[in-house]
Design a protein around this motif. Sequence first.
Motif, PDB file in Angstrom:
ATOM      1  N   LEU A  54       0.827  -1.207   0.000  1.00  0.00           N
ATOM      2  CA  LEU A  54       0.000   0.000   0.000  1.00  0.00           C
ATOM      3  C   LEU A  54       0.860   1.255   0.000  1.00  0.00           C
ATOM      4  O   LEU A  54       0.540   2.241  -0.672  1.00  0.00           O
ATOM      5  CB  LEU A  54      -0.925  -0.001   1.214  1.00  0.00           C
ATOM      6  N   PHE A  55       1.955   1.232   0.747  1.00  0.00           N
ATOM      7  CA  PHE A  55       2.850   2.388   0.765  1.00  0.00           C
ATOM      8  C   PHE A  55       3.448   2.629  -0.615  1.00  0.00           C
ATOM      9  O   PHE A  55       3.460   3.764  -1.114  1.00  0.00           O
ATOM     10  CB  PHE A  55       3.970   2.171   1.786  1.00  0.00           C
ATOM     11  N   ILE A  56       3.934   1.562  -1.253  1.00  0.00           N
ATOM     12  CA  ILE A  56       4.530   1.702  -2.592  1.00  0.00           C
ATOM     13  C   ILE A  56       3.493   2.211  -3.588  1.00  0.00           C
ATOM     14  O   ILE A  56       3.776   3.111  -4.397  1.00  0.00           O
ATOM     15  CB  ILE A  56       5.102   0.337  -3.047  1.00  0.00           C
ATOM     16  N   SER A  57       2.285   1.668  -3.542  1.00  0.00           N
ATOM     17  CA  SER A  57       1.239   2.060  -4.485  1.00  0.00           C
ATOM     18  C   SER A  57       0.851   3.521  -4.312  1.00  0.00           C
ATOM     19  O   SER A  57       0.742   4.278  -5.280  1.00  0.00           O
ATOM     20  CB  SER A  57       0.012   1.159  -4.312  1.00  0.00           C
ATOM     21  N   ASN A  58       0.636   3.930  -3.060  1.00  0.00           N
ATOM     22  CA  ASN A  58       0.188   5.305  -2.808  1.00  0.00           C
ATOM     23  C   ASN A  58       1.286   6.320  -3.068  1.00  0.00           C
ATOM     24  O   ASN A  58       1.023   7.391  -3.625  1.00  0.00           O
ATOM     25  CB  ASN A  58      -0.323   5.428  -1.371  1.00  0.00           C
ATOM     26  N   ILE A  59       2.519   6.013  -2.692  1.00  0.00           N
ATOM     27  CA  ILE A  59       3.611   6.955  -2.943  1.00  0.00           C
ATOM     28  C   ILE A  59       3.893   7.040  -4.438  1.00  0.00           C
ATOM     29  O   ILE A  59       4.254   8.111  -4.958  1.00  0.00           O
ATOM     30  CB  ILE A  59       4.885   6.558  -2.157  1.00  0.00           C
ATOM     31  N   ALA A  60       3.715   5.935  -5.163  1.00  0.00           N
ATOM     32  CA  ALA A  60       3.885   5.967  -6.618  1.00  0.00           C
ATOM     33  C   ALA A  60       2.836   6.857  -7.266  1.00  0.00           C
ATOM     34  O   ALA A  60       3.136   7.633  -8.186  1.00  0.00           O
ATOM     35  CB  ALA A  60       3.801   4.549  -7.192  1.00  0.00           C
ATOM     36  N   ARG A  61       1.590   6.771  -6.784  1.00  0.00           N
ATOM     37  CA  ARG A  61       0.534   7.632  -7.326  1.00  0.00           C
ATOM     38  C   ARG A  61       0.809   9.095  -7.006  1.00  0.00           C
ATOM     39  O   ARG A  61       0.592   9.980  -7.853  1.00  0.00           O
ATOM     40  CB  ARG A  61      -0.823   7.205  -6.766  1.00  0.00           C
TER      41      ARG A  61
END
Length: 284
Positions: A54-61
């Motif tokens: 979730l951290f990777i996905s949200n920071i990527a967005r």
Amino acid sequence: GAQSSRMDVLGLACLVLFSVASVSCGIEFINDFWAISFLSARSWTFRTWLHVLLFISNIARAIATLIEITLESKQDARHDSWLGYLLRGVPSLFFFTTFSVVELFWAQLAYAVAKQQLNPFLRPSMLLLNAIFYVLFISLAITTWLTFRYELFWEIDLISNGVMYAIAAVVSGVYTFRILPKISKHRSAATSDSRLVNRVMWLLLMCTCVFTFRSLWALCVIIFLRNDHKVQEFSWEFLVFIFAELCPTIAILRITHRKRTNLLPKQSSGFDFRALPGRRSVDN
């Protein structure tokens, strides 16, 4: 004009919201860090991995939105448009994988609670679907860049997204309605596990709704928002990201919050709940 101003506002809102979400996921992971033996792979529970994803996905967005806002003044440059399409697609891949992992875990848990033998094709199917999604996206990005067909990247990626999300929605929906009677029967027989079963059902339904929404969105864009309305499509897509990525993130964080799992039993139906989201991992 007005559409560009609306895109700026939505883009900034998207940047702030996903940045806050990534910080929240990071905080949850730090809490996990203090509760586990960090260097031991066995002590990394599903909750830990989920917060990392979730951290990777949200920071990527958030990063993709920031770069896209920066490039907005250069929208006439075709390669910048290609980069914008790429930036929009990569976080979507990460979120797709995250939601797939959520569904796989809860599917395994549902089978355990219902005392059913796990479907051997469940995990390979999830891995295959994600692998196809990534390979198609990477191949499409490289091909359109080398052939200078930047607009084609957006169109084919949109179509492939719609198809892949539709497949995921069908598989998720069929599985959900097949497993619901089994876990509902178990819930009526053991009320102590009712909260767990409710989480299983709500997360399965949430993933199915997200997959369905993304596939329908891609279909609507293909039909109604073609080349002459891409600025409009971009501004609306920020709302899609918030609804289909940010809202599920908030829901998952709420469900996996550590204090919420204190009500669950340590063990039931032969299933060890130590790997359950929110429960501390204890290696005996």
